[in-house]
Each structure stands twice: as structure tokens, then as C-alpha cells.
Motif scaffolding. Structure first.
Motif, PDB file in Angstrom:
ATOM      1  N   LEU A  71       0.861  -1.193   0.000  1.00  0.00           N
ATOM      2  CA  LEU A  71       0.000   0.000   0.000  1.00  0.00           C
ATOM      3  C   LEU A  71       0.890   1.234   0.000  1.00  0.00           C
ATOM      4  CD1 LEU A  71      -2.037  -1.200   3.080  1.00  0.00           C
ATOM      5  CD2 LEU A  71      -3.049  -0.957   0.838  1.00  0.00           C
ATOM      6  N   PHE A 131       1.164   5.447   0.681  1.00  0.00           N
ATOM      7  CA  PHE A 131       0.507   6.552   1.398  1.00  0.00           C
ATOM      8  C   PHE A 131       1.244   7.836   1.051  1.00  0.00           C
ATOM      9  CE2 PHE A 131       0.033   2.782   4.030  1.00  0.00           C
ATOM     10  CZ  PHE A 131      -1.301   2.822   4.419  1.00  0.00           C
ATOM     11  N   SER A 168      -2.584   8.180   7.372  1.00  0.00           N
ATOM     12  CA  SER A 168      -3.791   7.359   7.184  1.00  0.00           C
ATOM     13  C   SER A 168      -4.790   7.530   8.332  1.00  0.00           C
ATOM     14  CB  SER A 168      -3.406   5.882   7.105  1.00  0.00           C
ATOM     15  OG  SER A 168      -2.978   5.429   8.395  1.00  0.00           O
ATOM     16  N   GLN A 219      -5.267   5.604  10.517  1.00  0.00           N
ATOM     17  CA  GLN A 219      -5.898   4.283  10.699  1.00  0.00           C
ATOM     18  C   GLN A 219      -5.858   3.909  12.188  1.00  0.00           C
ATOM     19  OE1 GLN A 219      -4.558   1.479   7.816  1.00  0.00           O
ATOM     20  NE2 GLN A 219      -5.479  -0.254   8.849  1.00  0.00           N
ATOM     21  N   HIS A 231      -4.339  -1.323  15.370  1.00  0.00           N
ATOM     22  CA  HIS A 231      -4.816  -2.690  15.090  1.00  0.00           C
ATOM     23  C   HIS A 231      -3.614  -3.627  15.007  1.00  0.00           C
ATOM     24  CE1 HIS A 231      -3.654  -0.973  11.221  1.00  0.00           C
ATOM     25  NE2 HIS A 231      -3.377  -2.209  10.829  1.00  0.00           N
ATOM     26  N   ASP A 265      -2.175  -6.608  12.599  1.00  0.00           N
ATOM     27  CA  ASP A 265      -2.447  -7.058  11.232  1.00  0.00           C
ATOM     28  C   ASP A 265      -3.055  -8.458  11.181  1.00  0.00           C
ATOM     29  OD1 ASP A 265      -1.748  -4.778   9.924  1.00  0.00           O
ATOM     30  OD2 ASP A 265       0.184  -5.502   9.184  1.00  0.00           O
ATOM     31  N   TRP A 278       7.471  -0.989   6.803  1.00  0.00           N
ATOM     32  CA  TRP A 278       6.964   0.384   6.598  1.00  0.00           C
ATOM     33  C   TRP A 278       8.159   1.218   6.187  1.00  0.00           C
ATOM     34  CZ3 TRP A 278       7.248   5.499   7.626  1.00  0.00           C
ATOM     35  CH2 TRP A 278       6.086   6.279   7.561  1.00  0.00           C
ATOM     36  N   LEU A 305       3.494   7.023  11.777  1.00  0.00           N
ATOM     37  CA  LEU A 305       3.141   5.665  12.196  1.00  0.00           C
ATOM     38  C   LEU A 305       3.252   5.572  13.731  1.00  0.00           C
ATOM     39  CD1 LEU A 305       2.660   2.617  11.266  1.00  0.00           C
ATOM     40  CD2 LEU A 305       5.133   2.348  11.591  1.00  0.00           C
ATOM     41  N   TRP A 355       7.349  -4.705  11.359  1.00  0.00           N
ATOM     42  CA  TRP A 355       6.558  -5.140  12.511  1.00  0.00           C
ATOM     43  C   TRP A 355       6.103  -6.580  12.339  1.00  0.00           C
ATOM     44  CZ3 TRP A 355       3.890  -0.876   9.829  1.00  0.00           C
ATOM     45  CH2 TRP A 355       2.778  -1.273   9.083  1.00  0.00           C
ATOM     46  N   HIS A 407      -0.419  -1.334  15.788  1.00  0.00           N
ATOM     47  CA  HIS A 407       0.096  -0.131  15.126  1.00  0.00           C
ATOM     48  C   HIS A 407      -1.051   0.559  14.400  1.00  0.00           C
ATOM     49  CE1 HIS A 407      -0.047  -3.161  11.996  1.00  0.00           C
ATOM     50  NE2 HIS A 407      -0.198  -2.162  11.164  1.00  0.00           N
ATOM     51  N   GLY A 408      -0.812   1.785  13.976  1.00  0.00           N
ATOM     52  CA  GLY A 408      -1.827   2.535  13.223  1.00  0.00           C
ATOM     53  C   GLY A 408      -1.239   3.880  12.836  1.00  0.00           C
ATOM     54  N   GLY A 409      -2.090   4.783  12.341  1.00  0.00           N
ATOM     55  CA  GLY A 409      -1.609   6.106  11.952  1.00  0.00           C
ATOM     56  C   GLY A 409      -2.025   7.110  13.022  1.00  0.00           C
ATOM     57  N   ARG A 459       3.264  12.592   3.977  1.00  0.00           N
ATOM     58  CA  ARG A 459       3.866  11.486   4.745  1.00  0.00           C
ATOM     59  C   ARG A 459       4.048  10.325   3.770  1.00  0.00           C
ATOM     60  NH1 ARG A 459       1.148   7.190   8.418  1.00  0.00           N
ATOM     61  NH2 ARG A 459       1.231   6.384   6.309  1.00  0.00           N
ATOM     62  N   VAL A 504       4.052   0.459   2.459  1.00  0.00           N
ATOM     63  CA  VAL A 504       3.946  -0.692   3.368  1.00  0.00           C
ATOM     64  C   VAL A 504       3.900  -1.971   2.537  1.00  0.00           C
ATOM     65  CG1 VAL A 504       2.417  -1.864   5.019  1.00  0.00           C
ATOM     66  CG2 VAL A 504       2.714   0.609   5.154  1.00  0.00           C
ATOM     67  N   HIS A 539       3.582  -6.370   2.825  1.00  0.00           N
ATOM     68  CA  HIS A 539       3.331  -7.552   3.666  1.00  0.00           C
ATOM     69  C   HIS A 539       3.983  -8.773   3.031  1.00  0.00           C
ATOM     70  CE1 HIS A 539      -0.083  -4.950   4.981  1.00  0.00           C
ATOM     71  NE2 HIS A 539       0.342  -5.382   6.145  1.00  0.00           N
TER      72      HIS A 539
HETATM   73  O1  AKG Z   1       0.899   3.913   7.712  1.00  0.00           O
HETATM   74  C1  AKG Z   1      -0.075   3.999   8.437  1.00  0.00           C
HETATM   75  O2  AKG Z   1      -0.559   5.085   8.790  1.00  0.00           O
HETATM   76  C2  AKG Z   1      -0.738   2.755   8.952  1.00  0.00           C
HETATM   77  C3  AKG Z   1      -0.519   1.596   8.045  1.00  0.00           C
HETATM   78  C4  AKG Z   1      -1.123   0.363   8.589  1.00  0.00           C
HETATM   79  O3  AKG Z   1      -1.633   0.348   9.669  1.00  0.00           O
HETATM   80  C5  AKG Z   1      -1.093  -0.880   7.819  1.00  0.00           C
HETATM   81  O4  AKG Z   1      -0.709  -0.856   6.634  1.00  0.00           O
HETATM   82  O5  AKG Z   1      -1.465  -1.930   8.394  1.00  0.00           O
END
Ligand code: AKG
Length: 331
Positions: A168, A170, A174, A176, A179, A181, A197, A210, A272, A278-280, A290, A294, A296
Motif C-alpha cells: 500500500l 501513502f 492514514s 488508521q 490494530h 495485522d 513500513w 506511524l 513489525w 500499530h496505526g496512523g 507522509r 507498506v 506484507h
Molecule cells: O501507515 C499507516 O498510517 C498505517 C498503516 C497500517 O496500519 C497498515 O498498513 O497496516
């Protein structure tokens, strides 16, 4: 005829889904060597620290690698400074900015938190978007996500070549919610994956940096519908999602875990583990970008869940010491 084949393929898909789900249920006889009943990587074993000593004594890893592994085992993340060449970060940003300016109909993106896939049209505002799996088309993204320090570290925790299966982008924070993963990213062995990240620019305070909870990979586990690590909206509903989030914070407070933010310089990477919360963080200065990426990854002997549901998306392509796949585009 069309109706019959449609009904048959729906039934086949449901059967595939039910079969695939079986491997994701909490096992009744847990392996006591691991912290979690779901097992995990060797670094999730209770004797992981001793295993690091064994590898060091055998000359399989350097003392610097041993230190990085010990940090990973205790804290659930590592920071690899300058793991990606800043020139590669700039190239990826230029590729993305061009795509947003001129349009790139190959690419799929999400707008904000909305999960409706959209094509990338010309003159799209780059902010609050997430472009999916750019590594399939952009060499710059592959160079970043498969940088040597990232791959080397992933190989050391996977004992296998890494398979990159999702990414992903950014351009802005985010926001976000916090949470783990493992609640959303589903692979055949729920704890056998990790995420990187990558800071594509120097990250500024107030940009929605982050955020993460140090050591949260060892929080007491929440089981959705009493048996799964991952959340399914239809099966588990919003109430369980809310409870998961609430307990995450309550348990982190009870255990005295520290909340941290990552103000990485361009090319710095935070990796991670599947269960690190983690989150934003909040964007307090909306004028700040920013730019980040990211990815996985799982070991190549583990399968992203979608491999089982969409066999035509199972193909993988080799890249250096790793490989990649994509549910969105195939490879
Ligand atoms: O970069 C972020 O703000 C959060 C990204 C995130 O939580 C994720 O990709 O699982």
C-alpha cells in the motif's frame, strides 16, 4: 445453463472457503513451545533467545544480527536505518506522482478508508489514496520492498525466502485506528508474516506518523467468534471488532507497554510482526505529506489466504532473494 454454472461456481467457492477456514481455527492441542496456540515463526517460540545464542555460537549470524533479532523478539519490531537507498525512494515518488498526474489505468487504488477499488485516472489528488501492489508494475517499488537489508532480515526470521503478497502506498497520514495485522491480513498460518513500513521522505511530527505499541505482539490474544485470529465482518460483526480494539488498549495499559511513533528519515524502515499493534497517529498539520510504502510478506512455505480462494491468483514471480504475488493484478 449460465445459471447452473454460476450456482456451481458459487458452491465451489463456498466449499473452498470452508476448507481454507479450517486451517485458521485455533488448534485444540497447542504446541507449548510457542507463546500463541497458533504457533508462529521461530522467533515466537519461548526459547527464541536461546536459539539466537545457538545461531551466534554456530557462526550462522553476526553479533549485530543477533542484537537485531533479540530486539525483534522482545519488542515485536525492528528499525533498519537507511535500509532503502534514498534515490530509490525518490524514483518511486516520481513514478507515483506521474501516475496521479497522467493517470495509470493498470493501477488500482482506494480513496481514504473506502475499500472500493478504483482505477487511477489522470489528475487524481494523490493525498488520502492508497495504491495497491505497485511492485507488480514499478521497478522502483520492487527495489524498495526487496532492498537487501529488508530481505536479509526477513530471511533470518522466516528461515525461508520472503513472498511479498501485498503493498500500500501513502502520500499523507492514514489516521488508521490501532490494530494488529493478524486481524485483517490472512495467511495459512496466522502469525507467520511480517510487514515493512518504508519512509519515502523524512517523516515530520504532525504528519500522521506511524504509531505502535512496543511489545504488543505479546498481548493476550483476542479470538474472534472464540476461535479465529482474523476478523470477518459478516461472521464476527462490529461489536467484536470494537471489543478487540478496547481490550488491546486496556491490556497494553495494564502491562505498561509504551506507545511510540516512528519519525523515520528517508529510506529508514520499520518492520513489525503480525501481532504488533500499530496505526496512523492524528494528522495535526494537514499541510505535511507522509510519503510511505507498506509491504506484507510471508515465508514462501506459507500461503496468503486468497491463494486458496482464487487459484488463478497463486502465481508468484521471483525477484532476487524473494518473490512476489498479487491478488489484485496477478503476476
Ligand atoms: O501507515 C499507516 O498510517 C498505517 C498503516 C497500517 O496500519 C497498515 O498498513 O497496516
Amino acid at each position: 445453463m449460465g445459471e447452473i454454472s454460476g450456482a456451481l461456481s458459487k458452491a465451489t467457492n463456498q466449499l473452498r472457503y470452508r476448507r481454507a477456514l479450517r486451517s485458521l481455527v485455533r488448534p485444540s492441542a497447542a504446541d507449548p513451545r510457542y507463546h500463541s496456540a497458533f504457533g508462529g515463526l521461530w522467533t515466537d517460540r519461548r526459547d527464541a533467545g536461546e536459539e539466537v545464542d545457538r545461531r551466534l555460537d554456530a557462526g550462522a549470524i553476526s553479533s549485530e544480527e543477533a542484537e537485531t533479532l533479540r530486539h525483534w523478539i522482545t519488542h515485536g519490531y525492528v528499525i533498519l536505518e537507511r535500509a532503502v537507498d534514498p534515490a530509490v525512494c525518490d524514483r518511486l515518488r516520481e513514478d507515483l506522482e506521474r501516475a496521479f498526474r497522467e493517470g495509470d489505468q493498470k493501477l488500482v487504488m482506494y480513496l481514504g478508508g473506502d475499500r472500493t477499488p478504483r482505477r487511477l485516472d489522470a489528475d487524481t489528488d494523490i493525498h488520502h489514496t492508497r495504491v495497491l501492489d505497485v511492485y507488480v508494475y514499478y521497478d522502483s517499488a520492487r527495489q524498495a520492498l526487496f532492498s537487501q537489508p529488508i530481505v536479509r532480515f526477513l530471511r533470518s526470521i522466516f528461515d525461508e525466502r520472503p513472498l511479498l503478497f501485498q503493498s500500500l502506498t501513502f502520500a499523507s497520514g492514514s489516521e488508521q485506528p490501532m490494530h494488529q495485522d493478524s486481524g485483517f491480513v490472512v495467511v495459512s498460518s496466522p502469525l507467520k508474516f511480517a510487514a515493512s513500513w518504508i519512509a519515502l521522505e523524512d517523516i515530520q511530527s504532525g504528519s500522521g506518523e506511524l504509531a505502535y505499541i512496543d511489545g504488543s505482539h505479546r498481548l493476550p490474544e483476542y479470538l474472534f467468534s472464540g476461535k479465529y485470529k482474523h476478523w470477518n465482518a459478516k461472521r464476527d460483526g462490529d461489536a467484536q471488532h470494537h471489543e478487540w480494539h478496547t481490550r488491546m488498549h486496556e491490556n497494553a495499559d495494564r502491562m505498561g507497554l509504551a506507545r511510540r511513533t516512528f519519525l523515520g528519515k528517508q529510506g529508514d524502515v520499520l518492520i513489525w510482526s503480525a501481532d504488533l499493534a500499530h496505526g496512523g497517529s492524528a494528522v495535526t498539520d494537514p499541510s505535511l505529506t507522509r510519503n510511505s510504502l507498506v509491504g506484507h510478506y510471508c515465508p514462501t512455505n506459507v500461503e496468503p489466504f486468497y491463494f486458496k480462494l482464487e487459484p488463478d491468483r497463486r502465481a508468484t514471480r521471483l525477484h532476487g532473494d524473494g518473490s512476489f504475488a498479487s491478488q489484485i493484478y496477478g503476476v
